[in-house]
Design an enzyme around this catalytic site. Structure first.
Site, short mmCIF file in Angstrom:
data_model
loop_
_atom_site.label_atom_id
_atom_site.label_comp_id
_atom_site.label_asym_id
_atom_site.label_seq_id
_atom_site.Cartn_x
_atom_site.Cartn_y
_atom_site.Cartn_z
N TYR A 64 0.68 -1.24 0.09
CA TYR A 64 0.02 0.00 0.08
C TYR A 64 0.96 1.27 -0.02
CZ TYR A 64 -4.57 -2.32 -0.06
OH TYR A 64 -5.65 -2.74 -0.37
N GLN A 97 -15.60 3.75 -6.86
CA GLN A 97 -14.74 2.52 -6.14
C GLN A 97 -13.43 2.86 -5.88
OE1 GLN A 97 -16.12 -1.36 -8.08
NE2 GLN A 97 -16.94 0.17 -9.26
N HIS A 115 -15.28 2.23 -1.29
CA HIS A 115 -14.05 1.33 -0.80
C HIS A 115 -13.04 1.91 -0.23
CE1 HIS A 115 -15.05 -1.88 -4.46
NE2 HIS A 115 -16.06 -1.62 -3.52
N GLY A 183 -15.05 3.42 -16.29
CA GLY A 183 -13.74 2.77 -16.06
C GLY A 183 -13.97 1.89 -14.89
N THR A 184 -15.18 1.02 -15.03
CA THR A 184 -15.37 -0.24 -14.09
C THR A 184 -15.73 -1.43 -14.70
OG1 THR A 184 -16.49 -1.00 -12.23
CG2 THR A 184 -17.52 0.77 -13.35
N SER A 185 -15.21 -2.67 -14.34
CA SER A 185 -15.55 -3.76 -15.07
C SER A 185 -16.84 -4.31 -14.55
CB SER A 185 -14.36 -4.97 -14.63
OG SER A 185 -14.26 -4.92 -13.28
C1 BJW Z 1 -10.97 2.20 -18.88
C2 BJW Z 1 -9.84 2.66 -19.12
C3 BJW Z 1 -9.79 4.13 -19.61
C4 BJW Z 1 -9.41 0.76 -18.55
N1 BJW Z 1 -10.95 4.68 -19.57
N2 BJW Z 1 -12.18 2.84 -18.99
C5 BJW Z 1 -16.86 -15.17 -2.59
C6 BJW Z 1 -16.23 -15.00 -1.34
C7 BJW Z 1 -16.16 -13.77 -0.64
C8 BJW Z 1 -16.91 -12.74 -0.96
C9 BJW Z 1 -17.44 -12.72 -2.57
C10 BJW Z 1 -17.50 -13.97 -3.17
N3 BJW Z 1 -18.03 -13.87 -4.17
C11 BJW Z 1 -18.51 -12.64 -4.17
C12 BJW Z 1 -18.11 -11.85 -3.21
C13 BJW Z 1 -18.34 -10.51 -2.88
C14 BJW Z 1 -17.09 -9.74 -3.37
C15 BJW Z 1 -16.81 -9.56 -4.85
O1 BJW Z 1 -17.52 -9.01 -5.54
N4 BJW Z 1 -16.02 -10.49 -5.45
C16 BJW Z 1 -16.08 -10.74 -6.98
C17 BJW Z 1 -14.60 -10.39 -7.44
C18 BJW Z 1 -16.48 -12.00 -7.32
N5 BJW Z 1 -17.33 -8.39 -2.88
C19 BJW Z 1 -16.77 -8.15 -1.96
O2 BJW Z 1 -16.33 -8.78 -0.96
C20 BJW Z 1 -17.30 -6.68 -1.05
N6 BJW Z 1 -18.01 -6.95 0.12
C21 BJW Z 1 -19.10 -7.25 0.15
O3 BJW Z 1 -19.64 -8.02 -0.67
O4 BJW Z 1 -19.58 -7.30 1.38
C22 BJW Z 1 -20.82 -8.31 1.84
C23 BJW Z 1 -19.85 -9.63 2.14
C24 BJW Z 1 -19.26 -9.99 3.09
C25 BJW Z 1 -18.82 -11.29 3.34
C26 BJW Z 1 -18.70 -12.09 2.37
C27 BJW Z 1 -19.35 -12.12 1.41
C28 BJW Z 1 -19.91 -10.78 1.02
C29 BJW Z 1 -15.90 -5.88 -0.86
C30 BJW Z 1 -15.49 -5.52 -2.37
C31 BJW Z 1 -13.96 -4.74 -2.01
C32 BJW Z 1 -12.99 -4.64 -3.23
N7 BJW Z 1 -11.74 -4.33 -2.94
C33 BJW Z 1 -10.92 -3.89 -3.90
C34 BJW Z 1 -9.79 -3.33 -3.31
C35 BJW Z 1 -9.81 -1.90 -2.60
C36 BJW Z 1 -8.42 -1.65 -1.82
C37 BJW Z 1 -7.35 -1.45 -2.80
O5 BJW Z 1 -7.54 -0.65 -3.96
O6 BJW Z 1 -6.26 -1.88 -2.67
O7 BJW Z 1 -11.55 -2.87 -4.68
S1 BJW Z 1 -10.70 -5.08 -5.33
C38 BJW Z 1 -10.68 -4.01 -6.64
O8 BJW Z 1 -11.83 -4.28 -7.34
C39 BJW Z 1 -11.05 -2.53 -5.99
C40 BJW Z 1 -11.85 -1.96 -7.04
O9 BJW Z 1 -12.38 -0.83 -6.36
C41 BJW Z 1 -12.67 -3.08 -7.20
C42 BJW Z 1 -13.42 -3.16 -8.56
O10 BJW Z 1 -12.67 -2.82 -9.83
P1 BJW Z 1 -12.73 -1.85 -10.90
O11 BJW Z 1 -12.58 -0.55 -10.47
O12 BJW Z 1 -14.12 -1.99 -11.55
O13 BJW Z 1 -11.44 -1.83 -11.81
P2 BJW Z 1 -11.18 -3.32 -12.71
O14 BJW Z 1 -9.64 -3.43 -13.08
O15 BJW Z 1 -11.84 -4.31 -12.47
O16 BJW Z 1 -11.72 -2.83 -14.20
C43 BJW Z 1 -11.28 -1.44 -14.96
C44 BJW Z 1 -12.28 -1.41 -15.85
O17 BJW Z 1 -11.82 0.06 -16.62
C45 BJW Z 1 -12.22 -2.26 -17.08
O18 BJW Z 1 -13.36 -2.78 -17.50
C46 BJW Z 1 -11.31 -1.64 -18.20
O19 BJW Z 1 -11.70 -2.09 -19.62
C47 BJW Z 1 -11.78 -0.16 -17.99
N8 BJW Z 1 -10.81 0.57 -18.46
N9 BJW Z 1 -8.66 1.76 -19.21
C48 BJW Z 1 -12.01 4.01 -19.28
N10 BJW Z 1 -8.76 4.41 -19.85
#
Ligand code: BJW
Ligand code: ZN
Length: 240
Positions: A64, A97, A115, A183-185
């Site tokens: 971090y 996010q 987040h 910009g989110t997947s």
């Molecule tokens: C562009 C571009 C340009 C590129 N212009 N666009 C099984 C076990 C445990 C949990 C789960 C499970 N199944 C599901 C869950 C729930 C889980 C989840 O969703 N998991 C999935 C991955 C399956 N979610 C959670 O656990 C959340 N909490 C929750 O649900 O609580 C209830 C619960 C409790 C207990 C058990 C179960 C549920 C919390 C989620 C926390 C996510 N944390 C992170 C890290 C944050 C800290 C850090 O940064 O270090 O957050 S992970 C990471 O993913 C980060 C992001 O905010 C998040 C989303 O990603 P994002 O922003 O969408 O980025 P990318 O890279 O995915 O996409 C980028 C996009 O941009 C792409 O589409 C590109 O095409 C595009 N792009 N260039 C425009 N120039």
């Protein structure tokens, strides 16, 4: 196509943005799941869970700290600035996010951080929270109130989002005329349900992403380009 978005934006009272790592990609901050994404290089379960943190707090802190330095040196890009600029004309809310604070640095005043934030710390035991000082004496840093270890104030997998922030995000999604998803997947829940709330309340959904997402078929319009290109272009409709 452009004329139809222009009409929608001009008529809208309230515009809500849902943003993710892609909006900061053009500021030099890596995404998670893209070509050069962090989760291509590292295992998310080894870095972004509370178990991983307790297993090796020093390693997680070093990761971090490295990211925080990169973010500190980054600048908001034209995508962030266009969203901030839009406040001159419309009620704008940003549901992000991202933990990088770049929307706020670009001038957006109504940002909900779903987040958490990389510039804040919280205690693993007591309710102490603070901004990160310029540097730490050692890692992991200790809580000055109870001497237990501090952690970054971010949301890891399996953790709940901050309840007040999430509740407000749902309200904002329910009461917008237009939601622009940039910009989110849309693979991480619960943030990926926000467009569903908006759609259920008849908002127009616009996606800005070079790639398709699982919700692309639900969008009223998809702009398949980057946010630093698409968003300033959209904002041009308000000039004159
Ligand atoms: C562009 C571009 C340009 C590129 N212009 N666009 C099984 C076990 C445990 C949990 C789960 C499970 N199944 C599901 C869950 C729930 C889980 C989840 O969703 N998991 C999935 C991955 C399956 N979610 C959670 O656990 C959340 N909490 C929750 O649900 O609580 C209830 C619960 C409790 C207990 C058990 C179960 C549920 C919390 C989620 C926390 C996510 N944390 C992170 C890290 C944050 C800290 C850090 O940064 O270090 O957050 S992970 C990471 O993913 C980060 C992001 O905010 C998040 C989303 O990603 P994002 O922003 O969408 O980025 P990318 O890279 O995915 O996409 C980028 C996009 O941009 C792409 O589409 C590109 O095409 C595009 N792009 N260039 C425009 N120039
Ligand atoms: Zn403490």
């Amino acid at each position: 196509m452009f004329e139809s978005i222009a009409d929608i934006l001009i008529d809208a009272k309230k515009i809500v943005f849902v943003t993710g790592a892609g909006i900061s990609q053009e500021s030099g901050i890596p995404t998670f799941r893209g070509k050069d994404g962090l989760w291509r290089k590292y295992d998310s379960m080894q870095l972004a869970t509370i178990d991983a943190f307790y297993n090796n707090p020093k390693l997680i802190w070093e990761w971090y700290e490295e990211r925080r330095k990169n973010i500190f040196n980054a600048k908001p890009n034209p995508g962030h600035s266009a969203i901030a600029e839009l406040e001159k004309y419309k009620e704008v809310v940003v549901l992000t996010q991202n933990i990088d604070g770049l929307h706020q640095r670009a001038g957006s005043t109504n940002v909900l951080e779903l987040h958490g934030s990389i510039i804040r710390i919280k205690c693993t035991v007591c309710d102490f929270k603070d901004e990160i000082p310029a540097s730490f004496e050692s890692l992991p840093p200790k809580c000055r109130r109870c001497d237990n270890i501090l952690r970054p104030d971010v949301v890891w997998f399996g953790e709940s989002l901050p309840q007040d922030v999430w509740n407000q995000a749902i309200i904002e999604a329910n009461y917008c005329d237009v939601m622009i998803i940039a910009g989110t997947s849309l693979v991480v829940s619960p943030a990926n349900t926000l467009p569903v709330y908006a759609k259920q309340n008849n908002a127009i959904l616009v996606e800005v992403n070079p790639e398709q997402t699982p919700m692309s078929t639900e969008m009223d319009l998809s702009l398949r380009t980057t946010s630093a290109k698409a968003l300033p272009n959209l904002m041009k409709i308000f000039e004159n």
